[in-house]
Design an enzyme around this catalytic site. Structure first.
Site, PDB file in Angstrom:
ATOM      1  N   HIS A  33       6.287  43.231 -14.932  1.00 51.83           N
ATOM      2  CA  HIS A  33       5.911  44.297 -15.858  1.00 51.83           C
ATOM      3  C   HIS A  33       5.603  43.701 -17.216  1.00 51.83           C
ATOM      4  O   HIS A  33       5.964  42.553 -17.494  1.00 51.83           O
ATOM      5  CB  HIS A  33       7.056  45.305 -16.000  1.00 51.83           C
ATOM      6  CG  HIS A  33       8.277  44.687 -16.616  1.00 51.83           C
ATOM      7  ND1 HIS A  33       9.197  43.991 -15.852  1.00 51.83           N
ATOM      8  CD2 HIS A  33       8.705  44.599 -17.891  1.00 51.83           C
ATOM      9  CE1 HIS A  33      10.145  43.511 -16.642  1.00 51.83           C
ATOM     10  NE2 HIS A  33       9.867  43.862 -17.897  1.00 51.83           N
ATOM     11  N   HIS A  36       3.295  39.986 -22.757  1.00 51.58           N
ATOM     12  CA  HIS A  36       3.351  39.001 -21.681  1.00 51.58           C
ATOM     13  C   HIS A  36       4.059  39.623 -20.480  1.00 51.58           C
ATOM     14  O   HIS A  36       4.796  40.604 -20.632  1.00 51.58           O
ATOM     15  CB  HIS A  36       4.126  37.747 -22.129  1.00 51.58           C
ATOM     16  CG  HIS A  36       5.569  38.013 -22.405  1.00 51.58           C
ATOM     17  ND1 HIS A  36       6.008  38.522 -23.613  1.00 51.58           N
ATOM     18  CD2 HIS A  36       6.673  37.904 -21.629  1.00 51.58           C
ATOM     19  CE1 HIS A  36       7.315  38.693 -23.568  1.00 51.58           C
ATOM     20  NE2 HIS A  36       7.758  38.327 -22.360  1.00 51.58           N
TER      21      HIS A  36
END
Ligand code: ATP
Ligand code: MG
Length: 189
Positions: free
Chosen positions: A46, A128
């Site tokens: 995620h 990220h």
């Protein structure tokens, strides 16, 4: 720390669909091997937008109402870089040129959380997807074939720490809806 019943550890995130997960898995396979450490299971991948911490049920309700008012155009993320944060010993995949809409979205989420009575951390947002924890340093890499991720919604996610690692449960999504009067991001050619 005492907490009221029903309090949960929550965060807001972009949650990839199966095709994007698979594309990330392929693009990052070599780097994940090289990093050793503990790979994040593909189902857990995620992009954290905003970490909220412990949220009592009443605050969650207030937050949900604010999140429904968030207006941000859908956007595309081009995940074209693999690298690491040496201090936290994670390896990640990230967009080298995140669209302005992503930063506008996070700004709105932060405001929504504050209006709901939360005090999210103010550390700068660095988009990220963590690939590996307890990773060895991985050489920075630019992907010749980046992963393209069309982002259409954001999620409220529950985090539980279990003996065998973190479990994340996406609870609820809100669609990215065009910003009235806002110019779309220019499409790179
Ligand atoms: P664990 O803490 O059990 O090792 P985890 O870090 O994956 O696992 P959480 O701490 O619940 O689980 O974090 C959920 C998400 O929020 C992760 O993407 C994590 O990197 C991010 N996160 C956690 N704490 C913060 C923080 N203080 N600021 C920003 N992001 C955070
Ligand atoms: Mg953590």
């Amino acid at each position: 720390m005492p907490s009221s019943p029903g309090t949960e550890r929550l965060f807001l995130a972009l949650w990839p669909d199966g095709a994007v997960r698979e594309a990330v898995r392929r693009a990052a396979a070599e780097a994940v091997r090289a990093a050793r450490g503990r790979p994040v299971p593909p189902d857990n991948l995620h992009l954290t937008l905003l970490f909220l911490g412990a949220v009592p049920p009443a605050v969650r309700e207030a937050l949900a109402a604010r999140l429904a008012a968030v207006r941000c155009a859908p956007f595309e993320l081009v995940l074209d870089r693999i690298g690491g944060f040496p201090r936290s010993r994670v390896a990640w995949i990230a967009p080298s040129r995140p669209p302005a809409a992503l930063h506008r979205l996070v700004g709105q989420l932060r405001a929504a959380a504050e209006e709901a009575g939360l005090a999210p951390e103010r550390r700068p947002f660095s988009p990220h997807l963590t690939l590996v924890r307890k990773a060895r340093p991985v050489p920075a890499q630019v992907l010749a074939r980046p992963v393209r991720w069309g982002v259409r919604r954001f999620w409220l996610v529950r985090s539980q720490t279990l003996p065998d690692g973190a479990r994340y449960t996406p609870l609820r999504a809100w669609p990215l809806a065009a910003e009235a009067g806002a110019a779309p991001d220019p499409t790179p050619v």
